[in-house]
Design an enzyme around this catalytic site. Structure first.
Site, PDB file in Angstrom:
ATOM      1  N   TRP A   1       0.838  -1.209   0.000  1.00  0.00           N
ATOM      2  CA  TRP A   1       0.000   0.000   0.000  1.00  0.00           C
ATOM      3  C   TRP A   1       0.869   1.253   0.000  1.00  0.00           C
ATOM      4  O   TRP A   1       0.380   2.350   0.247  1.00  0.00           O
ATOM      5  CB  TRP A   1      -0.928   0.010   1.223  1.00  0.00           C
ATOM      6  CG  TRP A   1      -0.246   0.175   2.555  1.00  0.00           C
ATOM      7  CD1 TRP A   1       1.018  -0.214   2.891  1.00  0.00           C
ATOM      8  CD2 TRP A   1      -0.800   0.765   3.725  1.00  0.00           C
ATOM      9  NE1 TRP A   1       1.298   0.090   4.202  1.00  0.00           N
ATOM     10  CE2 TRP A   1       0.205   0.693   4.748  1.00  0.00           C
ATOM     11  CE3 TRP A   1      -2.017   1.355   4.038  1.00  0.00           C
ATOM     12  CZ2 TRP A   1      -0.003   1.180   6.036  1.00  0.00           C
ATOM     13  CZ3 TRP A   1      -2.218   1.837   5.326  1.00  0.00           C
ATOM     14  CH2 TRP A   1      -1.224   1.749   6.307  1.00  0.00           C
ATOM     15  N   ASP A   2       2.166   1.090  -0.275  1.00  0.00           N
ATOM     16  CA  ASP A   2       3.098   2.202  -0.081  1.00  0.00           C
ATOM     17  C   ASP A   2       2.830   3.396  -0.986  1.00  0.00           C
ATOM     18  O   ASP A   2       3.285   4.496  -0.690  1.00  0.00           O
ATOM     19  CB  ASP A   2       4.532   1.703  -0.255  1.00  0.00           C
ATOM     20  CG  ASP A   2       4.918   0.727   0.837  1.00  0.00           C
ATOM     21  OD1 ASP A   2       5.652   1.111   1.743  1.00  0.00           O
ATOM     22  OD2 ASP A   2       4.452  -0.426   0.779  1.00  0.00           O
TER      23      ASP A   2
ATOM     24  N   GLU B   1      -0.891  -4.772  11.902  1.00  0.00           N
ATOM     25  CA  GLU B   1      -0.275  -6.033  11.479  1.00  0.00           C
ATOM     26  C   GLU B   1       0.058  -6.979  12.625  1.00  0.00           C
ATOM     27  O   GLU B   1       0.112  -8.187  12.423  1.00  0.00           O
ATOM     28  CB  GLU B   1       0.986  -5.807  10.635  1.00  0.00           C
ATOM     29  CG  GLU B   1       0.710  -5.163   9.294  1.00  0.00           C
ATOM     30  CD  GLU B   1       1.957  -5.087   8.419  1.00  0.00           C
ATOM     31  OE1 GLU B   1       3.079  -5.129   8.955  1.00  0.00           O
ATOM     32  OE2 GLU B   1       1.797  -5.003   7.193  1.00  0.00           O
TER      33      GLU B   1
ATOM     34  N   LYS C   1       2.301  -2.575  16.261  1.00  0.00           N
ATOM     35  CA  LYS C   1       3.564  -2.467  15.524  1.00  0.00           C
ATOM     36  C   LYS C   1       3.760  -1.042  15.017  1.00  0.00           C
ATOM     37  O   LYS C   1       4.867  -0.504  15.038  1.00  0.00           O
ATOM     38  CB  LYS C   1       3.556  -3.440  14.352  1.00  0.00           C
ATOM     39  CG  LYS C   1       4.771  -3.350  13.439  1.00  0.00           C
ATOM     40  CD  LYS C   1       4.624  -4.313  12.271  1.00  0.00           C
ATOM     41  CE  LYS C   1       5.799  -4.187  11.312  1.00  0.00           C
ATOM     42  NZ  LYS C   1       5.646  -5.079  10.132  1.00  0.00           N
ATOM     43  N   GLN C   2       2.671  -0.437  14.545  1.00  0.00           N
ATOM     44  CA  GLN C   2       2.756   0.868  13.908  1.00  0.00           C
ATOM     45  C   GLN C   2       1.384   1.539  14.008  1.00  0.00           C
ATOM     46  O   GLN C   2       0.428   0.958  14.509  1.00  0.00           O
ATOM     47  CB  GLN C   2       3.165   0.722  12.449  1.00  0.00           C
ATOM     48  CG  GLN C   2       2.212  -0.125  11.625  1.00  0.00           C
ATOM     49  CD  GLN C   2       2.759  -0.442  10.259  1.00  0.00           C
ATOM     50  OE1 GLN C   2       3.464   0.337   9.659  1.00  0.00           O
ATOM     51  NE2 GLN C   2       2.422  -1.615   9.744  1.00  0.00           N
TER      52      GLN C   2
END
Length: 791
Positions: free
Chosen positions: A347-348, A486, A606-607
Site C-alpha cells: 500500500w506504499d 499487522e 507495531k505501527q
C-alpha cells in the site's frame, strides 16, 4: 574526475556496513537500478551486487517446512557491474582478501553519480589506486556506465582487468528467504558482436521474460574476449608506470522483452551499446537529465534535515522517474534497491503518490494504471469471497493476484508461522484514496471519469457487500480483517484469523462509499449510464452505499477510539520490562512468539493504525467523517486517542515514526521532532536493525518529503482550491518547494519568518485560489502573494 554538489559519503572499508552502503548508494533511473556494490566483489555474505528492472517478476515453488510454497520475486538480473583486476599472474584484488590502505565512497546526488576510491597494498610492495565513477543513465534508461582509473605508486605494474556480464546470479539477498528457490534465470547464451562488444541473453524460468545485455570495454590497450556459459567476458592487460593513470570505460545496455518498440531485447541491447557515446558525453547528458528532474521536484530545506530529505528524494526518483510512466509497474515497497518483500507492491503508494501528484503527475497516473490493469484480478478475488466489487491484494506483483506469503519465518525462534496479512483488505481504500488525491491535485477529470471511476466504484461495492447489519448495535460491521497494525491478526485463542470492526478499515470504507456517491452524482449522464451498465450496478445499490457509509460501527473503549472491537479487553504489556530485557523491541511480535506468547493478547501495536486516520484526513475532514457516521469526534477525544496509542506502539515499521511525527506536528508539536527524526534517520541509521541492507523503505522516504510538503504546510487540494494551514515546527521552520497544480507548472511555495509566499509563473491559465485559514485569495499567473501567518 571532479564532481561538485551535495554528497552522501562513507570513509573506510567496514564489511559489517557494506550491505547498508550498497542499498543507500544504489543508482537507478526508474527503469532499472543497481546496488552500490564494489564491482570487483561477487555476491557473498558481505557483498550483494543486485540489479532489478521495474515490473520484472518470476514465480517459483519451494519446499518449506514440509509444504510446497509458491512465491513470486522481483528478479535479480545478470550483474552488469562486474569488473575485477589483479597483478599479472597474481590473485584478484578484493577488500576482504587484500590490504586496504584507504577507501572512500561518495554518492553525488545532483548529477546522480557514485564515486569510489580504494588504495590496495600490492604483494611485493607498492600501492594500486582505484578510482571509479558509475552512472545508471537518466536520459537513456537502458544505459549504464562505469569508468575505472588505475594508478600505481612505488613500482611498475602489469595489471589484468576483466569485465563481465555475469548471469550466474540468484535471488539470495535476504537471509530469511534462503530456504526458497532463488534460481530465476535460465537458457543463457553469450557471444561477441562488433569489435569490443560482448553480449549475454537469458530467460526467466516461468514468466519467460527475455533479457538482453551488451557491454563495450574501452581502453588504450588491446581488449580480448573470453565468453563462458553464464558470463560474457572481456579482458585487457594494462601496463602501469608510477604516477601515470590508465582509464578503462565499461558501457552497458539492458533491454527486456517487456520493452515497447523493440523486436528482440538482445538485438536492441547490442545496437544501443554500439551507438552509445563515450563516458564523458554520457555523463554530461545524464547530469542534464538530473538537473531538469531536480528543478521539478526538489525541496529546499536547510541543514541536516535538508540533506537527508534530498537523499530520500534521490532514491524515490531513482525508483519512480518519468521513465516509470512508460512501464506497467507499481510501487515496490523496498524500491529497486534489494529483495526484501520480494519486490512486491503493498500500500506504499499511499505515502508516495501525494508527493508525486504535485511534481510528476504523469508518474502518479501510470502507477494508478498499474492498479487499473489489475482490476479484473481484484474483482475475481472478491468473487472468490462471495462478494461483488474489487478486493485488491495486500501484496501484488506481475498480474494482480494475491502474492502474500502463506508462511513467514521468525528469525528469533527459527519457526515458520502462518501469515494472515492478506486480510488487510484496507489496501483497496488506499487505492481509492490515491485515485481521489490524484484528481484533486491535477484536475484530471478524464482519468477520474474513466479508469478512476471504475476502480472507485468497484472498491465501494466491495465494502458495501462486506458490511453486515447487526440489529443489536443498529449498525453495519466489517468482520474478519487485519488492520495496518499487522501485529494483531486474530483474537486470543481463536481458531480462525481476523478481527472485527477495525476502526481504520471501517472509517476509510465509509469515506470510499461517500466519494463513490459523490462521483456518481457528478458524472455526466452518458458516462454514468455507461459505468452503471458496464458493472451491472443495481438500482438499489447507491441507497445501500449511502446507508452503510452512515452506519459503519466504530468501537470505543475508555473514552478513546478502539483499534478494533474487543481491543479494550486485551491485557496491558509490561513495556518497561521488555525494554529492560531486550535492546530493541520494535519487532515485539517476534520476541513474544519466541517466548511462546503472542502479541494478540496485548494492547500493543507495531505501527500506527487508528492514528493513520489523522495522517490521511485533516482534522475537519475527520470530524466530518465521524459526524457522517453518527459519532462526535472532538479535539479532546482525538488527543486522548493519540496519547493512548502513542504509549502502546513499538514502531516496528519505518512508517510509524513518520505517521506519529505528522500527527504530533499538528496536534502536540513539542513531541513531534523525535518522531520526525526517527522517520528521517530510519534508513540511513538502519534503525530497523539490518533491514535497510535488503532495500530502502520507499514509503517512509517519500513520506518524509510529503511531511514537509503537506504535513507542515497543511496543504490540501480539495474543491479546486489550494488550502494552507501551516504549523510552526521550530526544527523545520524554513522551507520551499515547487509544485505542479491544475496545469500550472512551477508554482513555488516558500515559508520563512512567519511569512508564506506563493509565486505563480506567468501563463494563460486561470488564477489559483489560495485559502489560508478562512480567507481565500486569487493568485494571478505572473504574480507572487505574500501572506502573513496568524500567530
Amino acid at each position: 574526475m571532479t564532481v561538485t554538489g551535495p554528497t552522501w559519503e562513507y570513509d573506510g572499508y567496514r564489511p559489517e556496513e557494506e550491505r547498508l552502503r550498497e542499498s543507500l548508494c544504489t543508482l537507478g533511473n526508474g527503469y532499472f537500478a543497481t546496488r552500490g556494490a564494489l564491482p570487483e566483489c561477487a555476491a557473498d555474505d558481505v557483498h550483494y551486487p543486485g540489479t532489478y528492472a521495474a515490473g520484472c517478476y518470476d514465480r517459483l515453488t519451494s519446499e518449506v517446512a514440509g509444504r510446497r510454497v509458491e512465491n513470486e520475486d522481483m528478479v535479480n538480473l545478470p550483474n552488469w557491474l562486474a569488473l575485477r583486476f589483479r597483478p599479472a599472474e597474481g590473485d584478484w584484488l578484493r577488500p576482504d582478501t587484500t590490504p586496504v590502505a584507504g577507501h572512500h565512497q561518495i554518492l553525488h546526488l545532483d548529477p546522480g553519480l557514485l564515486e569510489r576510491r580504494t588504495d590496495y597494498g600490492l604483494p611485493g610492495g607498492g600501492t594500486l589506486q582505484v578510482h571509479q565513477l558509475r552512472l545508471v543513465h537518466l536520459a537513456d534508461p537502458h544505459l549504464a556506465a562505469l569508468r575505472t582509473e588505475f594508478t600505481v605508486e612505488g613500482r611498475t605494474l602489469g595489471l589484468e582487468a576483466e569485465a563481465a556480464l555475469d548471469g550466474s546470479v540468484t535471488n539470495s539477498g535476504v537471509a530469511r528467504y534462503q530456504e526458497l528457490d532463488g534460481r530465476h534465470l535460465t537458457r543463457f547464451d553469450t557471444g561477441t558482436a562488433a569489435p569490443g562488444t560482448v553480449w549475454l541473453s537469458c530467460h526467466t524460468r516461468t514468466s519467460d521474460m527475455r533479457f538482453g545485455l551488451a557491454h563495450r570495454l574501452t581502453a588504450n590497450f588491446p581488449v580480448t574476449h573470453a565468453n563462458e556459459a553464464h558470463r560474457a567476458v572481456q579482458r585487457v592487460s594494462l601496463h602501469l608506470t608510477p604516477g601515470r593513470t590508465v582509464t578503462v570505460d565499461k558501457t552497458v545496455a539492458l533491454h527486456t522483452s517487456r520493452d515497447p518498440a523493440i523486436g528482440d531485447p538482445l538485438h536492441a541491447a547490442v545496437e544501443r551499446v554500439e551507438a552509445a557515446p563515450g563516458f564523458d558525453e554520457l555523463r554530461a547528458s545524464h547530469a542534464t537529465a538530473w538537473e531538469q528532474l531536480w528543478r521539478r521536484t526538489a525541496l529546499e530545506v536547510p541543514g541536516e534535515a535538508g540533506s537527508i530529505l534530498r537523499l530520500h528524494l534521490f532514491h524515490v526518483l531513482q525508483t519512480l522517474s518519468p521513465h516509470t510512466a512508460d512501464l506497467d509497474a507499481g510501487v515496490p515497497a523496498r524500491g529497486l534497491h534489494g529483495e526484501a518483500y520480494r519486490g512486491h507492491v503493498f500500500w506504499d503508494e499511499l505515502f508516495v503518490l501525494p508527493y508525486l501528484n504535485l511534481h510528476l503527475p504523469e508518474v502518479s497516473r501510470a502507477l494508478l494504471h498499474y492498479r487499473h490493469r489489475r482490476l479484473d484480478a481484484a474483482r475475481h478475488a472478491a468473487r472468490e469471497r462471495g462478494r461483488r466489487g474489487a478486493l485488491y491484494p495486500w501484496q501484488s506483483g506481475s498480474d494482480g493476484r494475491e502474492e502474500t506469503q502463506q508462511l513467514h519465518l521468525n528469525p528469533r525462534s527459527g519457526r515458520w508461522l502462518p501469515d494472515h496479512s492478506q486480510l488487510q483488505h484496507h489496501v483497496g481504500s488506499a487505492v481509492a484514496y490515491n485515485v481521489w488525491q490524484y484528481y484533486e491535485a491535477t484536475g484530471d477529470t478524464d482519468f477520474l471519469h474513466g479508469e478512476g471511476a471504475e476502480m472507485l466504484l468497484h472498491i465501494a461495492r466491495f465494502w458495501a457487500d462486506s458490511a453486515t447489519y447487526d440489529p443489536a448495535l443498529g449498525r453495519h460491521r466489517i468482520r474478519g480483517v487485519v488492520g495496518p497494525d499487522e501485529y494483531h491478526d486474530g483474537y486470543p485463542g481463536a481458531d480462525t484469523p481476523g478481527l472485527d470492526d477495525n476502526a481504520y478499515t471501517n472509517v476509510t470504507a465509509a469515506w470510499v462509499l461517500a466519494r463513490a456517491l459523490d462521483l456518481l452524482n457528478a458524472l455526466p449522464e452518458p458516462r454514468r449510464r455507461e459505468l452503471t451498465d458496464g458493472i451491472g450496478l443495481e438500482e438499489d445499490e447507491p441507497d445501500r452505499w449511502e446507508d452503510v457509509s452512515r452506519s459503519l460501527y466504530v468501537p470505543y473503549h475508555d473514552g478513546v477510539i478502539s483499534q478494533f472491537d474487543g481491543y479494550g479487553d486485551l491485557a496491558e504489556l509490561d513495556w518497561d520490562g521488555y525494554r529492560r530485557r531486550y535492546d530493541d523491541i520494535r519487532r515485539l511480535d517476534r520476541i513474544l512468539e519466541a517466548e511462546g506468547d503472542t502479541v494478540n493478547r496485548y494492547k500493543a501495536s507495531k505501527q500506527a493504525d487508528v492514528l493513520m486516520l489523522g495522517y490521511l484526513f485533516s482534522a475537519s475532514e475527520l470530524r466530518a467523517l465521524f459526524g457522517r457516521l453518527g459519532y462526535h469526534l472532538d479535539d479532546r477525544t482525538w488527543a486522548a486517542t493519540v496519547d493512548h496509542y502513542l504509549h502502546r506502539t513499538s514502531h516496528g515499521s519505518t512508517l510509524s515514526g513518520l505517521v506519529h511525527g505528522w500527527i504530533l506536528a499538528r496536534a502536540r508539536r513539542a513531541d513531534a521532532w523525535a518522531f520526525v527524526q526517527e522517520a528521517l534517520r530510519g534508513d540511513i541509521a538502519d534503525l530497523q536493525g539490518g533491514t535497510t541492507g535488503e532495500g530502502i523503505h520507499l514509503g517512509a522516504m517519500a513520506g518524509t518529503l510529503d511531511l514537509v510538503q503537506r504535513g507542515l504546510t497543511g496543504l490540501e487540494t480539495r474543491g479546486g482550491v489550494l488550502s494552507l494551514d501551516p504549523v510552526p515546527l521550530p526544527e523545520l521552520s524554513s522551507y520551499g518547494f515547487p509544485i505542479r497544480y491544475h496545469g500550472h507548472w512551477g508554482v513555488h511555495l516558500r515559508l520563512r519568518s512567519g511569512l508564506l509566499e506563493i509565486a505563480v509563473p506567468a501563463s494563460h491559465h486561470s488564477p489559483i485560489g489560495v485559502r489560508l485559514r478562512e480567507q481565500v485569495i486569487p493568485v494571478v499567473p505572473g504574480e507572487t502573494a505574500r501572506l502573513v501567518l496568524p500567530e
